[in-house]
Design an enzyme around this catalytic site. Structure first.
Site, PDB file in Angstrom:
ATOM      1  N   HIS A   1     -12.619  15.560  -0.113  1.00 35.48           N
ATOM      2  CA  HIS A   1     -11.484  16.469  -0.078  1.00 35.48           C
ATOM      3  C   HIS A   1     -11.677  17.526   1.003  1.00 35.48           C
ATOM      4  CE1 HIS A   1      -9.933  15.559  -4.429  1.00 35.48           C
ATOM      5  NE2 HIS A   1     -10.026  14.480  -3.679  1.00 35.48           N
TER       6      HIS A   1
ATOM      7  N   GLU B   1     -11.866  20.783   0.960  1.00 39.47           N
ATOM      8  CA  GLU B   1     -12.851  21.828   0.708  1.00 39.47           C
ATOM      9  C   GLU B   1     -14.276  21.343   1.015  1.00 39.47           C
ATOM     10  OE1 GLU B   1      -9.785  22.187  -2.723  1.00 39.47           O
ATOM     11  OE2 GLU B   1     -10.496  20.671  -1.307  1.00 39.47           O
TER      12      GLU B   1
ATOM     13  N   ASP C   1      19.728  -9.086   9.856  1.00 37.64           N
ATOM     14  CA  ASP C   1      18.953  -8.614  11.004  1.00 37.64           C
ATOM     15  C   ASP C   1      17.548  -9.192  11.106  1.00 37.64           C
ATOM     16  OD1 ASP C   1      21.132  -7.016  11.566  1.00 37.64           O
ATOM     17  OD2 ASP C   1      20.271  -5.215  10.669  1.00 37.64           O
TER      18      ASP C   1
ATOM     19  N   GLU D   1      16.231   2.611   4.857  1.00 36.39           N
ATOM     20  CA  GLU D   1      16.831   2.320   6.156  1.00 36.39           C
ATOM     21  C   GLU D   1      18.090   1.455   6.048  1.00 36.39           C
ATOM     22  OE1 GLU D   1      14.772   1.708   9.715  1.00 36.39           O
ATOM     23  OE2 GLU D   1      12.857   2.394   8.955  1.00 36.39           O
TER      24      GLU D   1
ATOM     25  N   GLY E   1      21.056  -1.332   4.330  1.00 36.90           N
ATOM     26  CA  GLY E   1      22.266  -0.985   5.073  1.00 36.90           C
ATOM     27  C   GLY E   1      23.225  -0.081   4.310  1.00 36.90           C
TER      28      GLY E   1
END
Length: 346
Positions: A53, A55, A208, A290, A292
């Site tokens: 972490h 720290e 697509d 994203e 459609g």
């Protein structure tokens, strides 16, 4: 009143934390610094889930550990107090005799919140809270949304023409029809690298054959999630043939043989409540949607989104598939060549 020095040092913590965006899921992004006589003598950030972490990394960077008893630790999120993949940071702070800790925000997880602070105070450590709290919570908005609302942070993104169309009526190329320019597409790939997952509806895959990776940015590929209620994804879709992990959510089982990194999951009922519950159980902190149009409008209709990022080009279609409509205050506006990017928060 919060000391201006505390603010300046906390800004450094936030800048360090931001370096790891997209690399720590399902953990938050955290930066920490050690200050002695108003000078930074150690700093670090949480670089990857399962690793040290912030720290720990900051303390490890301090060459003369005897200075720690006279130093202040700054961290943008409450130090942990429990054993996970790493030991509790609160214990380490106490072990090295650090007498003051400045924190931006508490851990939003109800099972953790306040326990790290309590452990420090019980050990005689002075704790100063809420330094740049708003900024810290915004930076970790995915983590806060996940724990407070029990769902992923949801970002919608699309590109539209100047006259308000998201795509032409037909696309016979089986490839994406680009409305945005190269600069905008590179930014989208950067965004993808920052999120835990990316989501599209099956019609986008059929139309697509997208790749949905980060090929134009040196970052992690997000988990791909496809909404496919009736199992319509073509057998030759790139999403099914490549090596990237993909989850397909459907209404019923399929007999298809999938690669090891492709998974089918049934949503019952097939709705957004089931989707966000699935994501929560899978520790998916963010969804980058994203499209459609049907998928985007589905989230808008149910008011289930947090951010919208919209590119507008100079192109005009005169007719086509209309862009989604919503209302939210404008947060920022940026010009990217001949594209305009506007970001909204719900």
């Amino acid at each position: 009143m919060i000391n201006n020095i505390h603010v300046d040092f906390m800004k450094r913590c936030l800048a360090l934390a931001e370096k790891a965006i997209g690399n720590t899921y399902p953990n938050p992004i955290v930066g920490a610094i050690i200050v002695h006589d108003n000078k930074i003598i150690g700093e670090g950030w949480h670089q990857k889930a399962g690793e040290s972490h912030a720290e720990v990394n900051a303390i490890n960077q301090v060459s003369n550990k005897t200075l720690l008893t006279e130093s202040t630790l700054y961290v943008n999120l409450e130090p942990c107090s429990h054993f996970g993949k790493t030991p509790p940071c609160a214990d380490l702070i106490v072990q090295f005799g650090i007498k003051r800790v400045v924190i931006a925000s508490r851990d939003p997880n109800p099972q953790v919140s306040g326990k790290g602070i309590l452990k420090l105070k019980e050990a005689g450590v002075e704790v100063i809270e809420a330094v740049l709290k708003k900024e810290a919570e915004f930076l970790n908005r995915r983590f806060y949304t996940f724990h407070q609302k029990k769902r992923p942070y949801i970002i919608m993104k699309w590109a539209q023409t100047e006259d308000g169309f998201i795509s032409p009526l037909t696309n016979k190329t089986n490839r994406p029809f680009w409305i945005s320019n190269n600069l905008s597409r590179q930014k989208v790939h950067q965004w993808r690298s920052q999120e835990a997952s990316i989501l599209v509806g099956v019609q986008t895959v059929v139309k697509d054959n997208p790749i949905l990776n980060t090929r134009e940015w040196p970052g992690n590929n997000p988990l791909r999630i496809i909404l496919d209620p009736s199992n319509r994804i073509p057998e030759d879709a790139t999403l099914l043939k490549d090596e990237l992990r993909t989850i397909i959510l459907c209404k019923k089982k399929t007999e298809r043989h999938l690669k090891e990194n492709k998974e089918y999951h049934i949503l019952n009922p097939f709705n957004l409540d089931s989707l966000v519950e699935f994501c929560y159980k899978k520790n998916i902190l963010s969804l980058f949607i994203e499209g459609g149009q049907k998928t985007l409008n589905y989230f808008i209709k149910h008011e289930l989104w947090d951010e919208a990022r919209i590119f507008t080009s100079k192109q005009k279609f005169n007719k086509g598939i209309k862009s989604p409509e919503f209302y939210a205050p404008l947060f920022s506006k940026e010009e990217l060549g001949d594209n305009t990017l506007k970001i909204y928060f719900k």
